[in-house]
Design a protein around this motif. Structure first.
Motif, short mmCIF file in Angstrom:
data_model
loop_
_atom_site.label_atom_id
_atom_site.label_comp_id
_atom_site.label_asym_id
_atom_site.label_seq_id
_atom_site.Cartn_x
_atom_site.Cartn_y
_atom_site.Cartn_z
N LEU A 57 0.86 -1.18 0.00
CA LEU A 57 0.00 0.00 0.00
C LEU A 57 0.90 1.23 0.00
O LEU A 57 1.73 1.39 0.91
N LEU B 250 -2.63 0.60 -4.41
CA LEU B 250 -2.49 -0.76 -3.89
C LEU B 250 -1.83 -1.62 -4.96
O LEU B 250 -2.22 -1.56 -6.12
N HIS C 71 -8.89 -0.07 2.18
CA HIS C 71 -7.46 0.24 2.16
C HIS C 71 -7.14 1.60 1.57
O HIS C 71 -6.23 2.28 2.04
#
Lengths: 246, 246
Positions: free
Chosen positions: B132, B142, B202
């Motif tokens: 990440l 990502l 994320h």
């Protein structure tokens, strides 16, 4: 599915699969029913179902994912980034029948940004041309172009002419059709967004669908700009590719 | 805004504008209040508001659109398609402090597709590495990579090492860090989609936000594949560009 005694069962099942996909009952990327479910649906043996799926996979309709199931292939239009392919070629390569509709054309005084991009005086009139490209009957891409006035008039004339002949084209193809000027270089940026109302309406996609926005400035050999274009491509139908040395 | 008698009013107003943008009260691309509204909000003259907007425009915070109003500039990371820029360079060019977190690493038997892409035997173990990338504190991209086992172990070791030093990197930077092999060519496709749950979590973006999906296969000079990678880039933060001759 009505069974037909004159065709092998698995062939009829392949036809059924193709129909589900063509009619959008099974959309691209979706998982199809399991082998067991299909056996029950049609009251046929597992061997027949497997044979049909294998056949559909060979035809590029389905894709088996290890341990996940069988999915409808998501066949996007794969457009090269390094070399230009005309709209007609791009559609034809995917077996789609290309056509283009002239959505709108009008003259307007340029704003500061457009004038600056096209190397004009602020307020000088510019020509706007909006095109909608189809593959078969499906809207694929929207082109919003702005030209210096004289060029724009010629481009729009060529566009209406080609539209009348039922041809498929983007603004890039119009340069050759007019034979007036020939762009030598293009600068492009690729962005993503979700479709707003205008895009939804014209590309016939759902609100919130992802789209590519490709902004292009075309230049003549001497560096003079000829066109400022924003193109919108359906995200579910397009991908772009590039191969390069590192 | 609390007025401060030691700074010119318009400077304080610029600070206020910057704060609204930094804190996301005025998101990129949004229209800011009209001059009249800002006069009323702060009880200052139109001259002061205009001076502040001009200053903020010079600083690249705002963009005036002829006849439409004033908008927060949408400063995306502008990444070249033709040459490679490292993650570190890309972030630094935008004035962002790059860092990378190793999200996950594991060994798994390859499925048929991965084995085929990486030129391995179906079921041969492969190494998965998930990274990440951050610009300042903001998650940007990502990277889900799959390597042949031996290379993957070395790459993960280099990744953990660089992570420990607080460096910013993508998997591409790890080749140099390991000094093991050097990719010679890459094939990439660019697609758009909307963020699913994993991506939302994320990249800290809203469900349904548009994202770029860049699939890459890296090859050594002899044509041997070294990495299969899916990278997800925030659509609100990234754009890609290409300049080419026609």
């Amino acid at each position: 599915m009505e069974l037909n005694e004159f065709q092998p069962l698995y062939k009829q099942l392949v036809l059924f699969i193709r129909k589900q996909i063509d009619e959008g009952v099974w959309p691209p990327g979706s998982q199809i029913p399991s082998e067991r479910e299909m056996c029950e649906m049609f009251n046929v043996s597992r061997v027949t179902v497997r044979q049909a799926i294998s056949e559909a996979e060979k035809d590029g309709l389905l894709e088996r994912m290890h341990g996940k199931g069988t999915f409808v292939t998501n066949l996007k239009i794969n457009q090269a980034l390094q070399q230009i392919t005309t709209f007609k070629e791009t559609m034809s390569m995917r077996g789609l029948n290309p056509s283009t509709r002239v959505l709108d054309e009008y003259i307007e005084p340029s704003d500061l940004k457009t004038a600056s991009v096209l190397n004009l005086t602020d307020g000088e009139p510019v020509f706007h041309l909006k095109l909608l490209g189809f593959g078969d009957e499906l809207p694929m891409s929207l082109y919003f172009s702005t030209f210096p006035l004289d060029l724009g008039k010629k481009m729009a004339e060529a566009a209406r002419n080609l539209e009348g002949k039922g041809e498929g084209f983007s603004t890039y193809d119009l340069y050759e059709a007019t034979g007036y000027v020939k762009p030598y270089m293009v600068k492009q940026t690729f962005e993503v967004d979700v479709a707003d109302e205008y895009i939804v309406e014209h590309l016939k996609i759902k609100q919130g669908s992802p789209i590519f926005i490709v902004t292009s400035i075309f230049y003549l050999e001497g560096g003079h700009p000829t066109e400022f274009r924003k193109a919108y491509y359906r995200g579910d139908k397009y991908k772009f590719y590039i191969n390069r040395l590192l």
